[in-house]
Design a protein around this motif. Sequence first.
Motif, PDB file in Angstrom:
ATOM      1  N   GLY A  42       0.864  -1.168  -0.131  1.00  0.00           N
ATOM      2  CA  GLY A  42       0.012  -0.054  -0.050  1.00  0.00           C
ATOM      3  C   GLY A  42       0.779   1.210  -0.109  1.00  0.00           C
ATOM      4  N   GLN A  43       2.259   1.318  -0.283  1.00  0.00           N
ATOM      5  CA  GLN A  43       3.131   2.493  -0.108  1.00  0.00           C
ATOM      6  C   GLN A  43       3.534   2.973  -1.618  1.00  0.00           C
ATOM      7  OE1 GLN A  43       4.052   4.015   2.678  1.00  0.00           O
ATOM      8  NE2 GLN A  43       2.254   2.700   3.486  1.00  0.00           N
ATOM      9  N   GLU A  44       2.832   2.655  -2.490  1.00  0.00           N
ATOM     10  CA  GLU A  44       3.201   2.966  -3.663  1.00  0.00           C
ATOM     11  C   GLU A  44       3.563   4.406  -4.017  1.00  0.00           C
ATOM     12  OE1 GLU A  44       0.467   1.141  -3.248  1.00  0.00           O
ATOM     13  OE2 GLU A  44       0.642  -0.697  -4.525  1.00  0.00           O
ATOM     14  N   ARG A  45       3.032   5.122  -3.194  1.00  0.00           N
ATOM     15  CA  ARG A  45       3.095   6.766  -3.083  1.00  0.00           C
ATOM     16  C   ARG A  45       4.516   7.195  -3.039  1.00  0.00           C
ATOM     17  NH1 ARG A  45      -0.721  10.756  -0.215  1.00  0.00           N
ATOM     18  NH2 ARG A  45       1.076  11.841  -0.497  1.00  0.00           N
ATOM     19  N   ILE A  46       5.318   6.057  -2.225  1.00  0.00           N
ATOM     20  CA  ILE A  46       6.634   6.527  -1.822  1.00  0.00           C
ATOM     21  C   ILE A  46       7.580   6.619  -3.216  1.00  0.00           C
ATOM     22  CG2 ILE A  46       7.439   4.271  -1.243  1.00  0.00           C
ATOM     23  CD1 ILE A  46       8.244   7.679   0.472  1.00  0.00           C
ATOM     24  N   VAL A  47       7.247   5.611  -4.147  1.00  0.00           N
ATOM     25  CA  VAL A  47       7.961   5.657  -5.520  1.00  0.00           C
ATOM     26  C   VAL A  47       7.779   6.783  -6.214  1.00  0.00           C
ATOM     27  CG1 VAL A  47       8.067   4.168  -7.512  1.00  0.00           C
ATOM     28  CG2 VAL A  47       7.631   3.026  -5.374  1.00  0.00           C
ATOM     29  N   THR A  48       6.322   7.262  -6.280  1.00  0.00           N
ATOM     30  CA  THR A  48       6.153   8.494  -7.092  1.00  0.00           C
ATOM     31  C   THR A  48       6.792   9.716  -6.306  1.00  0.00           C
ATOM     32  OG1 THR A  48       4.187   9.128  -5.925  1.00  0.00           O
ATOM     33  CG2 THR A  48       3.862   7.549  -7.964  1.00  0.00           C
ATOM     34  N   THR A  49       6.903   9.692  -5.078  1.00  0.00           N
ATOM     35  CA  THR A  49       7.467  10.853  -4.520  1.00  0.00           C
ATOM     36  C   THR A  49       9.140  10.918  -4.839  1.00  0.00           C
ATOM     37  OG1 THR A  49       5.900  10.541  -2.755  1.00  0.00           O
ATOM     38  CG2 THR A  49       7.753  12.021  -2.162  1.00  0.00           C
ATOM     39  N   LEU A 122      13.965   5.056   5.815  1.00  0.00           N
ATOM     40  CA  LEU A 122      13.006   5.045   6.760  1.00  0.00           C
ATOM     41  C   LEU A 122      12.071   6.140   6.662  1.00  0.00           C
ATOM     42  CD1 LEU A 122      15.152   3.153   9.514  1.00  0.00           C
ATOM     43  CD2 LEU A 122      13.692   1.942   7.905  1.00  0.00           C
ATOM     44  N   TYR A 123      10.846   6.170   6.844  1.00  0.00           N
ATOM     45  CA  TYR A 123      10.005   7.344   6.862  1.00  0.00           C
ATOM     46  C   TYR A 123       8.569   7.157   7.484  1.00  0.00           C
ATOM     47  CZ  TYR A 123       7.472   4.804   3.059  1.00  0.00           C
ATOM     48  OH  TYR A 123       6.566   4.008   2.494  1.00  0.00           O
ATOM     49  N   THR A 124       8.165   8.160   7.782  1.00  0.00           N
ATOM     50  CA  THR A 124       6.801   8.200   8.671  1.00  0.00           C
ATOM     51  C   THR A 124       5.974   8.855   7.703  1.00  0.00           C
ATOM     52  OG1 THR A 124       7.342  10.175   9.362  1.00  0.00           O
ATOM     53  CG2 THR A 124       7.453   8.274  10.996  1.00  0.00           C
ATOM     54  N   GLU A 125       4.639   8.329   7.662  1.00  0.00           N
ATOM     55  CA  GLU A 125       3.623   8.949   6.551  1.00  0.00           C
ATOM     56  C   GLU A 125       3.043  10.175   7.025  1.00  0.00           C
ATOM     57  OE1 GLU A 125       1.105   5.464   6.226  1.00  0.00           O
ATOM     58  OE2 GLU A 125       0.835   5.733   4.012  1.00  0.00           O
ATOM     59  N   ALA A 126       2.682  10.298   8.295  1.00  0.00           N
ATOM     60  CA  ALA A 126       2.054  11.636   8.826  1.00  0.00           C
ATOM     61  C   ALA A 126       2.819  11.773   9.994  1.00  0.00           C
ATOM     62  CB  ALA A 126       0.500  11.160   9.028  1.00  0.00           C
ATOM     63  N   PRO A 127       3.618  12.680  10.093  1.00  0.00           N
ATOM     64  CA  PRO A 127       4.021  13.727   9.021  1.00  0.00           C
ATOM     65  C   PRO A 127       5.111  12.991   8.239  1.00  0.00           C
ATOM     66  CG  PRO A 127       5.005  14.298  11.004  1.00  0.00           C
ATOM     67  CD  PRO A 127       4.281  13.288  11.257  1.00  0.00           C
ATOM     68  N   PHE A 128       4.967  13.603   6.884  1.00  0.00           N
ATOM     69  CA  PHE A 128       5.767  13.011   5.922  1.00  0.00           C
ATOM     70  C   PHE A 128       6.636  14.119   5.713  1.00  0.00           C
ATOM     71  CE2 PHE A 128       7.593  12.710   1.551  1.00  0.00           C
ATOM     72  CZ  PHE A 128       8.121  11.338   1.699  1.00  0.00           C
ATOM     73  N   PHE A 129       8.211  13.953   5.703  1.00  0.00           N
ATOM     74  CA  PHE A 129       9.152  14.721   5.468  1.00  0.00           C
ATOM     75  C   PHE A 129      10.045  14.578   4.266  1.00  0.00           C
ATOM     76  CE2 PHE A 129       8.467  14.671   9.912  1.00  0.00           C
ATOM     77  CZ  PHE A 129       8.647  15.885  10.487  1.00  0.00           C
ATOM     78  N   ARG A 130       9.135  15.504   3.229  1.00  0.00           N
ATOM     79  CA  ARG A 130       9.735  15.439   1.899  1.00  0.00           C
ATOM     80  C   ARG A 130      11.179  15.999   1.879  1.00  0.00           C
ATOM     81  NH1 ARG A 130       7.682  16.039  -3.990  1.00  0.00           N
ATOM     82  NH2 ARG A 130       9.373  17.070  -4.866  1.00  0.00           N
ATOM     83  N   ARG A 131      11.359  16.988   2.731  1.00  0.00           N
ATOM     84  CA  ARG A 131      12.943  17.470   2.547  1.00  0.00           C
ATOM     85  C   ARG A 131      13.908  16.502   3.140  1.00  0.00           C
ATOM     86  NH1 ARG A 131      10.521  20.483   6.829  1.00  0.00           N
ATOM     87  NH2 ARG A 131      11.614  19.778   8.865  1.00  0.00           N
TER      88      ARG A 131
END
Length: 673
Positions: A42-49, A122-131
Motif C-alpha cells: 500500500g506504499q506505492e506513493r513513496i515511489v512516485t515521491t 525509513l520514513y513516516t507517513e504522517a507527518p511525511f518529511f519530503r525534505r
Amino acid sequence: MATKQQQFVPTPSSPANTSGIINRSKAAAGDTRIVVIIFGQGQERIVTTFADVLGKPYRFASSFSSVGSEDHGTVIGIAAGDAKGDIVSRDRALMIAINAHCVGLGMPPDLDLSAASDYEFLYTEAPFFRRDLSRFISFTLGQISPHEALIKKARTYFISTTFPDVRTALSNLDILSVGSDAVEIRVDLLKEPLTDGTFNSVPSLSYVGEQVMLLRQRTELPIIFTTRCTRENGRFPMDDPDLYYEYLYRAIQWGCEYVDVEIWLREDIRRRLFEQRGNSRIISAFHDFSGTFKWPSPQAQAIFADSRRYGDIVKMITIINSVSENYELEYFRSQIKANNPDGPPLSAVNMDQLGQLSRALNTVFSPITHPLLPIVAAPGQLSAAEINGALSTMGQLPKKNIYGIGSFRSTPQVAFFEKCFNELGLPHNFMSVDRAVKGSVETFCLQHEFGGAYLSSPLSADQPYIPELSDAAKTIGSIDTIVVRGEGANTTFIGDNATWKGIRSTLTRDFAPSAYKDRAAIILSSSGDDAASIIFALRSLNIGKIYTVGFKAHGPLAFDVEPFTSIESVQRVEHPFAIISALPPLKSHLAQPLLRHFSHTGRPSPCGQGKVFMDLANGPRSTDPLAVAEQCGWTSYGVADATAFTTVETLRLLVGQNVPYSFVRLASGRGLY
Ligand SMILES: O=C1C[C@@](O)(C(=O)O)C[C@@H](O)[C@@H]1O
C-alpha cells in the motif's frame, strides 16, 4: 538484542567523482544507475515521491530481472514481496536498490531486504518529511557532499547528543545545534525500552533506525553515527566486533553522512566499511583512557598512520596528566599537518579539565556539548559558547564590529544577529547602519575594528577597496557580503555573494539537484542585476534553457538565456521546471498568468511536472502569487525561505559559524526580521 544478520551485502562503491559542489559550484551528476525503490504494501506513493524529487518518470516492475538499460532515467518501483525474489542476483552495475520502509505501521523492515539493498530509507507517513527524502537521495546518489564544504571551513564543530531517546531532544534541536556543523548520535547511549520495563542491553537495529530517522527529519545537519565501546567511555559491548560492522554498515545504508569507526576493531571490518562507505565519510576514532599515552611518541605517530588508511578524518582523544601535554598535542598537530598535506584532517583533543585548552585549539570536528543536554559525552567537553569565550580570552578571537549596511529602519535584524552572537559566545558587536552617501561602505571598511559586513542591497563587484572576489561574486557581478581575512597589516577584504546560495538551498529543499538538469526555467525581473544570482543558482544546478521576462541577461551569465518576445514564444516552450520572480512586490502579480498557463497548458515534459515557484518580492502586494501557485499545484517558496538560507550562508561567511536554517526561522518569528 538485534538479530544478527547472516550475510553482509556490500554497497557498491559509487563513482569516483561524487563531490556535491564540483567545478567550483556545479552539482555533481553523481551515481547515474537506475534507482529502484522497494516499497511496502500500500506504499506505492513513496515511489512516485522519489521520482518527483528526482524529477524523473516512474514505472512499477515485478522483479529486478525485468529492469533493463532502457529504464535509465526512470525510477522503478518493486513491491517488497516481489523484490525478495531476485534482489540478491540483481545487476548491481545497472541499478541501485533502495529499501523504502514506512516506520509506524507496526512492522520493522524485513532484515533480508535491508541487508541486500544498497540503501534504506525509513520514513513516516504522517507527518511525511519530503525534505528528508530529498536530502537522503541527493546524498546517497552523490549529488551533494556536505564533507566537501566542511573540510574547507576554518573551524568545524559537532554536537555530541547524549539522549537515551532522541525524541526528548527534538523540540530543542534548533537551539542545541547552533554553532554545530554536524550532530552526533551516540547509539551506545540510546536506551530501548522493553515491555517488562527494562532496557535492551544493545538497542535493536529497528530502534536505532527509527532514532536516526527522527533526528534526520528534524535537522538539516549531517549526522555522525557513533557506537562508542565500553572501554572508551561508551556502552557498546566489545565481545562481538561483528556487531559493530552490522550497525555501522547499516548507518551507511541509512545515508548517515559520517560513521565513527573505532581503531581497535579488526582490520577487515575497518577496511570493508571504508570500501563500502559510498558517499558517507569515515571518522577513524582512537580514545585512550590509560593516562600513559604521550603525544610525542612513536605510538602516537603509528596510530595516526594506521587510522589514516581507513579514515576520511582521524580522531585521537586522550587523558593527560599535565597542562603542558596540551602543547605537546599542538606540536603533534602541526607535525601531522606538515607531513600529511593531503590529509586526512586530524581532530585531536585531550579530555578532562586539564585538556580543555586543546578543545579550544582543535579546529577540525571539535566535539561540543550544550547546557540542555542530559550529560556531557566525555569529561571536559565544552559548549560552542565556552570555546569561543576561551578563544576570545586568549586573543584568538578579537572583538570586531560587524555591520548590516543598507536602508534598514527596523531593529529586529540587529536583535537576530545579537541573539546569534550571544548564543555562540562571540565577542562581536552587530550594528545596522544606513548606506546613505556614496562611498559610505568604504568608510565602514576602513574602521579599526571592522569585522565584515552584509549589504542589504548589493554593491557592484568592481569596488577598488575590495581586492578579492569569490568566483560567485565575480560571475554574478555583485557583492552582498564583505568578508575580512587576516589581521593588522595583512588584513584583506573579500567580496562574496551569499544570495545565490540561499536561492539554491531553497530550490533543493524538496528536489534533488538532478531534477533541474537540462530543464527549462523562467525568471521574471525588472533588471538583469536582480536576476544574476538566480541565474547563477540555476546554472549551479545544471538547468537547461532560461527564459526571461522583464530583462535581458548580459555578461558571463547570458549563455542560453532568452527573453520571451511574445505570447507565442511563451506557448512554444516546454513546461518549465521552475519559475522565479524577482519583481518588486507591486509587480509580483505578473507571475500569475505564467503560473496559470503552465498549470494547464504548455508542452509537457517527459520528466513529470516538478513545478517550483519562488517569489522573492519582499513587502505588501496587491495579490499573492504564492497562493495562486499553490492552488495550481506548484511547490512554492517565499522570500522568507530564501532569506533564511541566505542568512545561514552570511553567518558562515562573516563569523565562520553554522547557524541552522531552522534556528534562523525560529529566532526570526513568522515574517523574517
Ligand atoms: O569521539 C568523540 C569525542 C568525545 O569523546 C569527546 O571527548 O568529546 C565525545 C564523543 O561523543 C565523540 O564521539
